[in-house]
Design an enzyme around this catalytic site. Structure first.
Site, mmCIF file in Angstrom:
data_model
loop_
_atom_site.group_PDB
_atom_site.id
_atom_site.type_symbol
_atom_site.label_atom_id
_atom_site.label_comp_id
_atom_site.label_asym_id
_atom_site.label_seq_id
_atom_site.Cartn_x
_atom_site.Cartn_y
_atom_site.Cartn_z
ATOM 1 N N ARG A 83 1.376 -9.028 4.823
ATOM 2 C CA ARG A 83 0.373 -9.304 5.666
ATOM 3 C C ARG A 83 0.309 -10.787 6.574
ATOM 4 O O ARG A 83 -0.174 -10.515 7.495
ATOM 5 C CB ARG A 83 -0.827 -9.782 4.512
ATOM 6 C CG ARG A 83 -1.506 -8.518 3.462
ATOM 7 C CD ARG A 83 -2.296 -9.880 2.713
ATOM 8 N NE ARG A 83 -0.982 -10.607 1.891
ATOM 9 C CZ ARG A 83 -1.250 -11.806 0.413
ATOM 10 N NH1 ARG A 83 -2.880 -11.894 0.782
ATOM 11 N NH2 ARG A 83 -0.733 -12.526 -0.127
ATOM 12 N N ASN A 132 -4.264 -7.943 0.969
ATOM 13 C CA ASN A 132 -3.394 -6.805 -0.849
ATOM 14 C C ASN A 132 -4.877 -6.424 -1.726
ATOM 15 O O ASN A 132 -5.940 -6.451 -1.987
ATOM 16 C CB ASN A 132 -2.941 -7.690 -1.725
ATOM 17 C CG ASN A 132 -1.936 -8.346 -1.260
ATOM 18 O OD1 ASN A 132 -1.310 -7.273 -0.286
ATOM 19 N ND2 ASN A 132 -1.100 -9.350 -1.843
#
EC number: 3.6.1.7
Length: 93
Positions: free
Chosen positions: A18, A36
């Site tokens: 990320r 996520n």
């Protein structure tokens, strides 16, 4: 303007996917978000020029060094005019 939502499968959580995605998107002027998913995948939305969005999708196919990307599902969507690029929390289940 182009928008793609991607879902990335493999070893993609706990490997700075990320943060690396956010950094790469900002470097290329792509707006959107990444998060996520509870099942171990990562979901992201990219908005920008066709070339820049394609560049981010290509990046996601390999991810950061520690990632093992098995599959990237790409879903074209209508642009919403997003600004900035954020890491979002995982959705509640």
């Amino acid at each position: 303007m182009r928008r793609s939502r991607i879902v990335v499968s493999g070893t993609v959580q706990g490997v700075f996917f990320r943060d690396s995605c956010r950094r790469t998107a900002r470097e290329h002027g792509v707006c959107g978000w990444v998060r996520n998913l509870p099942d171990g995948r990562v979901e992201a939305v990219f908005e920008g020029t066709e070339e820049d969005v394609a560049r981010l999708v290509t990046w996601a196919r390999r991810g950061p060094a520690a990632a093992v990307v098995e599959e990237v599902a790409v879903h074209p969507e209508e642009p919403e005019g997003l600004t900035g690029f954020d890491v979002r929390p995982a959705p509640r289940t």
